[in-house]
Write a protein that holds these residues in place. Structure first.
Motif, PDB file in Angstrom:
ATOM      1  N   ASP A   1     -15.284  27.458  22.103  1.00 37.15           N
ATOM      2  CA  ASP A   1     -15.256  26.120  22.677  1.00 37.15           C
ATOM      3  C   ASP A   1     -14.576  26.178  24.040  1.00 37.15           C
ATOM      4  OD1 ASP A   1     -16.439  25.095  20.423  1.00 37.15           O
ATOM      5  OD2 ASP A   1     -14.557  24.410  19.515  1.00 37.15           O
ATOM      6  N   GLY A   2     -15.072  25.403  24.969  1.00 37.58           N
ATOM      7  CA  GLY A   2     -14.493  25.401  26.312  1.00 37.58           C
ATOM      8  C   GLY A   2     -15.133  26.388  27.253  1.00 37.58           C
TER       9      GLY A   2
ATOM     10  N   LYS B   1     -13.872  17.609  29.931  1.00 37.88           N
ATOM     11  CA  LYS B   1     -12.782  18.583  29.909  1.00 37.88           C
ATOM     12  C   LYS B   1     -11.776  18.313  31.026  1.00 37.88           C
ATOM     13  CE  LYS B   1     -13.244  21.715  26.603  1.00 37.88           C
ATOM     14  NZ  LYS B   1     -12.138  22.067  25.686  1.00 37.88           N
TER      15      LYS B   1
ATOM     16  N   HIS C   1      -7.723  18.230  30.460  1.00 38.53           N
ATOM     17  CA  HIS C   1      -7.105  19.547  30.641  1.00 38.53           C
ATOM     18  C   HIS C   1      -6.824  19.795  32.124  1.00 38.53           C
ATOM     19  CE1 HIS C   1      -7.785  20.666  26.443  1.00 38.53           C
ATOM     20  NE2 HIS C   1      -8.962  20.058  26.568  1.00 38.53           N
TER      21      HIS C   1
ATOM     22  N   LYS D   1     -10.678  29.571  18.403  1.00 36.66           N
ATOM     23  CA  LYS D   1     -11.822  28.647  18.447  1.00 36.66           C
ATOM     24  C   LYS D   1     -12.030  28.133  19.866  1.00 36.66           C
ATOM     25  CE  LYS D   1     -11.502  27.051  13.652  1.00 36.66           C
ATOM     26  NZ  LYS D   1     -11.354  25.858  12.765  1.00 36.66           N
ATOM     27  N   GLN D   2     -10.940  27.821  20.523  1.00 37.12           N
ATOM     28  CA  GLN D   2     -10.950  27.310  21.891  1.00 37.12           C
ATOM     29  C   GLN D   2     -10.574  28.435  22.856  1.00 37.12           C
ATOM     30  OE1 GLN D   2     -11.455  24.269  23.488  1.00 37.12           O
ATOM     31  NE2 GLN D   2     -10.870  25.247  25.422  1.00 37.12           N
TER      32      GLN D   2
ATOM     33  N   ARG E   1      -8.706  30.292  25.600  1.00 35.41           N
ATOM     34  CA  ARG E   1      -7.336  30.136  26.082  1.00 35.41           C
ATOM     35  C   ARG E   1      -7.037  30.982  27.317  1.00 35.41           C
ATOM     36  NH1 ARG E   1      -6.007  25.402  24.028  1.00 35.41           N
ATOM     37  NH2 ARG E   1      -6.142  25.341  21.754  1.00 35.41           N
TER      38      ARG E   1
ATOM     39  N   ASP F   1      -8.069  26.529  30.363  1.00 43.27           N
ATOM     40  CA  ASP F   1      -8.545  25.592  29.341  1.00 43.27           C
ATOM     41  C   ASP F   1     -10.066  25.468  29.345  1.00 43.27           C
ATOM     42  OD1 ASP F   1      -5.816  24.694  28.709  1.00 43.27           O
ATOM     43  OD2 ASP F   1      -5.877  23.784  30.701  1.00 43.27           O
TER      44      ASP F   1
END
Length: 409
Positions: A127-128, A144, A148, A220-221, A223, A236
């Motif tokens: 994700d992201g 986003k 973020h 999951k996201q 970083r 992010d």
């Protein structure tokens, strides 16, 4: 092969080039009972070039609309959004859509465009991690940016720089990662690339050239991004803008001749006589097309052919200039970027005004032009490149532009 001359013209895809084709067909009084368009996106054709302006909050989604809904019904154009074609049955002259609809055609046009090229890195599915290609991508990036603070853009070509500038305008701290030693390396030389990098950094972007990503990190996201030297940059949002690949899957599965793109002749006809292709999915000779301008030329050629105009001229690729405005800085590039062993170079630079120009000349003919900051003479230099005109009479004055050279000749 079964043919139905009363069946409509069917178009697969509804981007800017497909819409230009439809407009030419309507203007030329096309012979079809109607035009049926199957579009993979949830909305009808929009100005994709303006997505960077939408990202930068300079325009609204309404400003991107090319034609209102009533225009299509007025001209017997039936558009099915969010319903891409999934199969072509050449023997029966029909297509099948993702919703199971079976639609016969008299002629079929493939305008399936292209897809962003993946990097094949670990973590690209986190994700992201976004591409920057369509309205859905842009909406996700705007969302986003509202929640973020940090973004990293992989790719310092024009699409990557536009994405970076748009996110910066939305308030994010943005790093651009580019594997070449200067940004816009397909359009600029090292000197102008370095000038542009300095200007972008003055505006608040962090530009890292000569670096490649090794992996995208997170559970999951996303970083962080791990670089090839194992440096880790926290982020992010990751935007991948590293090139495009023509969408040929539909054509390949139908048995049409494909190479990097769908192979077409000067009338945009594929290896099947009643099927045509144009835009970013097409290939003419060895050339594919990533800019909208040649696609618009193809649309005109194909419309004239389908409208049975006797004096139709076939498609012939020409040198297409790249016109950009990155962070308000105009850029113009046409023809060759790298000099050869027999190339002479004329350069000029105005440091305080951030202006730079370079012409590549071979046998007294301009073969490449590059302008940054002041692009006034770009169109004239393009004409000289396309016509291969001898510039001997005004060679020493050519950097000063067309009016000066006309006076000197």
């Amino acid at each position: 092969m079964t043919t139905n001359p009363n069946a409509p013209l069917v178009i697969c895809g509804h981007g800017m080039v497909a819409q230009r084709l439809i407009e030419h067909l309507v203007a030329n009084g096309h012979p079809f009972s109607k035009i049926v368009v199957f579009n993979g996106e949830p909305v009808s054709a929009y100005n994709r070039i303006q997505l960077s302006s939408l990202l930068a909050n300079e325009v609204t989604e309404t400003d991107l609309e090319l034609k209102p809904a009533q225009w299509f019904s007025q001209h017997q154009v039936e558009v099915h959004n969010h319903e891409p074609v999934t199969r072509i049955d050449i023997e029966q002259s029909q297509v099948v859509t993702a919703q199971g609809r079976v639609q016969p055609y008299s002629k079929l046009v493939l305008a399936t465009g292209s897809s962003p090229s993946a990097l094949g890195l670990s973590g690209e599915d986190l994700d992201g991690v976004r591409m920057f290609r369509n309205l859905a991508d842009t909406r996700a990036m705007i969302e986003k940016a509202g929640h973020h603070q940090r973004a990293l853009v992989i790719g310092g070509g024009f699409l990557g720089l536009e994405a970076a500038e748009g996110l910066r305008a939305r308030g994010m701290a943005v790093t651009v990662l580019h594997r070449s030693h200067h940004v816009l390396n397909r359009q600029l030389d090292r000197t102008s690339g370095d000038v542009l990098k300095a200007l972008l950094e003055q505006r608040g972007l962090n530009v890292l050239t000569g670096y490649s990503p090794k992996a995208l990190l997170g559970k999951k996201q996303v970083r962080a991004v791990q670089l090839h030297d194992d440096t880790v940059l926290a982020t992010d949002l990751v935007v991948i803008a590293t090139g495009i690949t023509p969408n040929t899957k539909l054509a390949v599965e139908a048995g049409l001749l494909c190479d990097r793109g769908i192979c077409v002749d000067p009338q945009m006809r594929t290896s099947s006589p009643s099927i045509y292709a144009l835009g970013e999915c097409s290939q003419f000779g060895s050339q594919t097309f990533g800019l909208v301008e040649p696609g618009f030329h193809q649309a005109q050629v194909l419309a004239e052919h389908l409208c049975l105009q006797a004096d139709t001229q076939g498609f012939t690729p020409v040198e297409i200039p790249t016109r950009l405005k990155i962070s308000g800085i105009p850029i113009y590039s046409c023809g060759r970027v790298e000099p050869g062993p027999d190339t002479e170079t004329i350069q000029w630079r105005d440091g305080p005004k951030h202006r730079y120009g370079r012409l590549l000349i071979e046998r007294n003919r301009v073969v490449g032009a590059l302008l940054l900051g002041d692009t006034t003479n770009g169109a004239w230099y393009t004409d000289l490149i396309r016509s291969a005109q001898d510039i001997s009479d005004y060679r020493n004055a050519i950097a000063f532009g067309k009016p000066y050279c006309e006076a000197a000749a």
